[in-house]
Motif scaffolding. Sequence first.
Motif, PDB file in Angstrom:
ATOM      1  N   GLU A 116       0.845  -1.201   0.000  1.00  0.00           N
ATOM      2  CA  GLU A 116       0.000   0.000   0.000  1.00  0.00           C
ATOM      3  C   GLU A 116       0.877   1.246   0.000  1.00  0.00           C
ATOM      4  N   GLU A 117       1.951   1.191   0.843  1.00  0.00           N
ATOM      5  CA  GLU A 117       2.881   2.318   0.881  1.00  0.00           C
ATOM      6  C   GLU A 117       3.798   2.253  -0.340  1.00  0.00           C
ATOM      7  N   ALA A 118       4.065   3.401  -0.940  1.00  0.00           N
ATOM      8  CA  ALA A 118       4.930   3.434  -2.126  1.00  0.00           C
ATOM      9  C   ALA A 118       5.870   4.632  -2.053  1.00  0.00           C
ATOM     10  N   MET A 119       6.988   4.492  -2.767  1.00  0.00           N
ATOM     11  CA  MET A 119       7.964   5.590  -2.896  1.00  0.00           C
ATOM     12  C   MET A 119       8.042   5.968  -4.377  1.00  0.00           C
ATOM     13  N   ALA A 120       8.169   7.253  -4.658  1.00  0.00           N
ATOM     14  CA  ALA A 120       8.306   7.690  -6.048  1.00  0.00           C
ATOM     15  C   ALA A 120       9.761   7.561  -6.477  1.00  0.00           C
ATOM     16  N   VAL A 121       9.962   7.227  -7.750  1.00  0.00           N
ATOM     17  CA  VAL A 121      11.291   7.243  -8.362  1.00  0.00           C
ATOM     18  C   VAL A 121      11.315   8.423  -9.328  1.00  0.00           C
ATOM     19  N   GLN A 138      13.413  15.920 -13.103  1.00  0.00           N
ATOM     20  CA  GLN A 138      12.916  15.969 -11.721  1.00  0.00           C
ATOM     21  C   GLN A 138      11.433  15.626 -11.601  1.00  0.00           C
ATOM     22  N   GLU A 139      10.915  14.902 -12.594  1.00  0.00           N
ATOM     23  CA  GLU A 139       9.520  14.450 -12.521  1.00  0.00           C
ATOM     24  C   GLU A 139       9.467  12.995 -12.043  1.00  0.00           C
ATOM     25  N   ASP A 140       8.402  12.658 -11.287  1.00  0.00           N
ATOM     26  CA  ASP A 140       8.197  11.260 -10.884  1.00  0.00           C
ATOM     27  C   ASP A 140       7.943  10.433 -12.135  1.00  0.00           C
ATOM     28  N   TYR A 141       8.554   9.230 -12.213  1.00  0.00           N
ATOM     29  CA  TYR A 141       8.289   8.409 -13.412  1.00  0.00           C
ATOM     30  C   TYR A 141       7.940   6.973 -13.059  1.00  0.00           C
ATOM     31  N   ALA A 142       7.990   6.611 -11.801  1.00  0.00           N
ATOM     32  CA  ALA A 142       7.574   5.268 -11.387  1.00  0.00           C
ATOM     33  C   ALA A 142       7.389   5.277  -9.875  1.00  0.00           C
ATOM     34  N   LYS A 143       6.798   4.200  -9.358  1.00  0.00           N
ATOM     35  CA  LYS A 143       6.695   4.025  -7.911  1.00  0.00           C
ATOM     36  C   LYS A 143       7.224   2.643  -7.537  1.00  0.00           C
ATOM     37  N   ILE A 144       7.812   2.562  -6.362  1.00  0.00           N
ATOM     38  CA  ILE A 144       8.278   1.256  -5.874  1.00  0.00           C
ATOM     39  C   ILE A 144       7.564   0.960  -4.551  1.00  0.00           C
ATOM     40  N   SER A 145       7.471  -0.321  -4.276  1.00  0.00           N
ATOM     41  CA  SER A 145       6.830  -0.737  -3.035  1.00  0.00           C
ATOM     42  C   SER A 145       7.791  -0.579  -1.872  1.00  0.00           C
ATOM     43  N   VAL A 146       7.222  -0.490  -0.674  1.00  0.00           N
ATOM     44  CA  VAL A 146       8.021  -0.248   0.529  1.00  0.00           C
ATOM     45  C   VAL A 146       7.930  -1.461   1.451  1.00  0.00           C
ATOM     46  N   ALA A 147       9.045  -2.142   1.576  1.00  0.00           N
ATOM     47  CA  ALA A 147       9.066  -3.382   2.368  1.00  0.00           C
ATOM     48  C   ALA A 147       9.103  -3.069   3.859  1.00  0.00           C
ATOM     49  N   SER A 148       8.350  -3.866   4.619  1.00  0.00           N
ATOM     50  CA  SER A 148       8.404  -3.776   6.081  1.00  0.00           C
ATOM     51  C   SER A 148       9.330  -4.874   6.597  1.00  0.00           C
ATOM     52  N   ALA A 152      15.242 -16.377 -17.315  1.00  0.00           N
ATOM     53  CA  ALA A 152      16.357 -17.299 -17.636  1.00  0.00           C
ATOM     54  C   ALA A 152      16.249 -18.620 -16.882  1.00  0.00           C
ATOM     55  N   GLY A 153      15.272 -18.709 -15.962  1.00  0.00           N
ATOM     56  CA  GLY A 153      15.045 -19.979 -15.282  1.00  0.00           C
ATOM     57  C   GLY A 153      15.568 -20.052 -13.868  1.00  0.00           C
ATOM     58  N   LEU A 154      15.766 -18.901 -13.224  1.00  0.00           N
ATOM     59  CA  LEU A 154      16.250 -18.923 -11.844  1.00  0.00           C
ATOM     60  C   LEU A 154      15.267 -19.692 -10.967  1.00  0.00           C
ATOM     61  N   PRO A 155      15.739 -20.658 -10.197  1.00  0.00           N
ATOM     62  CA  PRO A 155      14.823 -21.474  -9.397  1.00  0.00           C
ATOM     63  C   PRO A 155      14.088 -20.681  -8.320  1.00  0.00           C
ATOM     64  N   HIS A 156      12.948 -21.175  -7.917  1.00  0.00           N
ATOM     65  CA  HIS A 156      12.073 -20.558  -6.914  1.00  0.00           C
ATOM     66  C   HIS A 156      12.846 -20.191  -5.644  1.00  0.00           C
ATOM     67  N   GLY A 157      12.759 -18.940  -5.283  1.00  0.00           N
ATOM     68  CA  GLY A 157      13.285 -18.522  -3.986  1.00  0.00           C
ATOM     69  C   GLY A 157      14.756 -18.165  -3.943  1.00  0.00           C
ATOM     70  N   ARG A 158      15.491 -18.433  -5.023  1.00  0.00           N
ATOM     71  CA  ARG A 158      16.933 -18.153  -5.026  1.00  0.00           C
ATOM     72  C   ARG A 158      17.228 -16.659  -5.001  1.00  0.00           C
ATOM     73  N   LEU A 159      16.245 -15.858  -5.446  1.00  0.00           N
ATOM     74  CA  LEU A 159      16.437 -14.407  -5.399  1.00  0.00           C
ATOM     75  C   LEU A 159      15.167 -13.736  -4.892  1.00  0.00           C
ATOM     76  N   GLN A 160      15.360 -12.856  -3.897  1.00  0.00           N
ATOM     77  CA  GLN A 160      14.265 -12.048  -3.369  1.00  0.00           C
ATOM     78  C   GLN A 160      14.636 -10.588  -3.642  1.00  0.00           C
ATOM     79  N   TYR A 161      13.655  -9.738  -3.829  1.00  0.00           N
ATOM     80  CA  TYR A 161      13.926  -8.337  -4.190  1.00  0.00           C
ATOM     81  C   TYR A 161      13.041  -7.466  -3.324  1.00  0.00           C
ATOM     82  N   VAL A 162      13.715  -6.653  -2.455  1.00  0.00           N
ATOM     83  CA  VAL A 162      12.945  -5.804  -1.549  1.00  0.00           C
ATOM     84  C   VAL A 162      13.392  -4.363  -1.736  1.00  0.00           C
ATOM     85  N   THR A 163      12.444  -3.456  -1.783  1.00  0.00           N
ATOM     86  CA  THR A 163      12.763  -2.034  -1.927  1.00  0.00           C
ATOM     87  C   THR A 163      12.159  -1.279  -0.756  1.00  0.00           C
ATOM     88  N   GLY A 164      12.672  -0.048  -0.532  1.00  0.00           N
ATOM     89  CA  GLY A 164      12.110   0.757   0.546  1.00  0.00           C
ATOM     90  C   GLY A 164      13.211   1.445   1.323  1.00  0.00           C
TER      91      GLY A 164
END
Length: 476
Positions: A21-26, A32-42, A197-209
């Motif tokens: 629900e919470e987001a940060m602008a990129v 200097q204009e907003d062009y995307a939003k990213i999610s905020v990990a808790s 490319a076929g990276l197996p389940h769970g080998r990479l997690q991506y968190v922003t915030g």
Amino acid sequence: MESTTLKQYGLLIDHQWVETEEAMAVVNKSNQEDYAKISVASKTHVDEAVTSAKKALENDWGPYDRYKVLSKTSALLLENKEEIAQIITAEVGKPIKDARVEVERAALTLEISAEEAKRIHGEGVPVESAPGSENRLAFTIKSPVGVVAAITPFNVPLNLVCHKIGPALAAGNSVVLKPAEVTPICSLKLVELLLEAGLPHGRLQYVTGDGAVIGEAFLAHPDVNMLTFTGSPRVGELLKSKAGMKKVSLELGNNSATVVHSDADLEKASSLVVQKSFNSAGQVCISVQRVFVHKEVEAQFLSLVKEKTEQLVTGDPFDDQTDVGPLIRLSEAERVEEWINEALHEGAELVTGGKRDGAYVQPTILKNVTSSMKVCKKEVFGPVFSIETYDDENEVIKKVNDSDYGLQAGLFTSSLSFAMKAAKKIHVGGVIVNDASMYRADHMPYGGVKMSGSGKEGPKYAIEEMMEEKIIVFNL
Ligand SMILES: NC(=O)c1ccc[n+]([C@@H]2O[C@H](COP(=O)([O-])OP(=O)(O)OC[C@H]3O[C@@H](n4cnc5c(N)ncnc54)[C@H](O)[C@@H]3O)[C@@H](O)[C@H]2O)c1
Ligand SMILES: O=C[C@H](O)CS(=O)(=O)O
């Protein structure tokens, strides 16, 4: 663009994209204009990501399969080079010609990591040579450390992520990645390509915030086995102080020195110093910041660097002709301008530049500086270099070493004996002879000493740090 119409990117947790629900602008740094939003990990999101990363380790994933995924991702990066370069330019403000080079280097870093995945091995240990051990056989084996938490900086937002993900995955680890919140989208595209490319389940997690929130959660989680951080010395030192028994790798800041000796090729030295001080508006950890010129060649060198600097094109980073774009934030440009003015107030002289226009700072050269000035003592991380003169070899080595940092240094000379003497005595992680401090081949060992950090990157070397070695002894 209205924030309600901006695309929001999610977190990747347990192979699922999760929008918060919470987001940060990129911000697009060129306008200097907003062009995307990213999610905020808790913290909860981070804990879920680490749990998934650890569970993934239960499923075998052999070296050749790791090679195939990394090699395929490298190829996919090149297939999507222009789209990703445009993203890098938008979120960093890096000139498009340099952003294209970054994508090419990132692909190479993954290709090198892929190849190194096939070359991981232990070694035989001749314990039988010890009296009483005649009937024993010993060798070592290497295993992944487990869950690697990776935190990366804004300035090289794709290749420096590849320098962490590539080796970590090549070594058989799982990774939880937190990119810089001001430049996260290019690494999200990389994550998408790794999945393709076929990276197996769970080998990479991506968190922003928020970096502090996520960093704290990484360090608090017992299942994070290693933290690999690239960023400012301030944050690096903070993280290391809280890391306890976790392995930590730190790639931090620098105030890079480059020496121009009396016997240097001044045309070559002046071109490389200018190119490697103002690339990415000086926002490179090994960009030229302190130039030490032998007094016999100062006047000639000054004239050459002034002329070359004033030929640089500062402007729209999306323009192919642009050499120098904006800094990452208006506040950073204001800080750099303040440091320039402070140096001038303290007696430095302006050779060229010195002015700011919004987030843009003119490529600036100062002379008659003293080592106590901020533009010398601290990391400027902006398009500024200063010139000091020296008389003899021992004096300049002492000046170069008069720093809290020690990442890389450059040295222009035609004297092999001075080059080797300086290379041995300068206290840094790398000495680049007949080039400026800003040189890196992505497969070489790379990392600093003192406040520049600890540990080495470059896939072969990072893999070593992301593995544990065990000795096995048979009593036959
Ligand atoms: N040695 C190298 O290889 C290398 C490469 C690139 C940049 N750098 C250094 O990085 C700095 C510039 O990058 P930056 O401005 O992104 O650095 P930074 O330290 O401000 O941020 C780096 C990362 O740390 C995160 N972060 C911020 N506060 C944190 C906290 N309290 N806990 C955990 N994470 C936190 C940020 O969100 C970001 O992802 C410069 O000092 C530069 O020299 C070093
Ligand atoms: O900013 C510092 C980087 O490590 C330099 S490079 O992009 O890796 O060469």
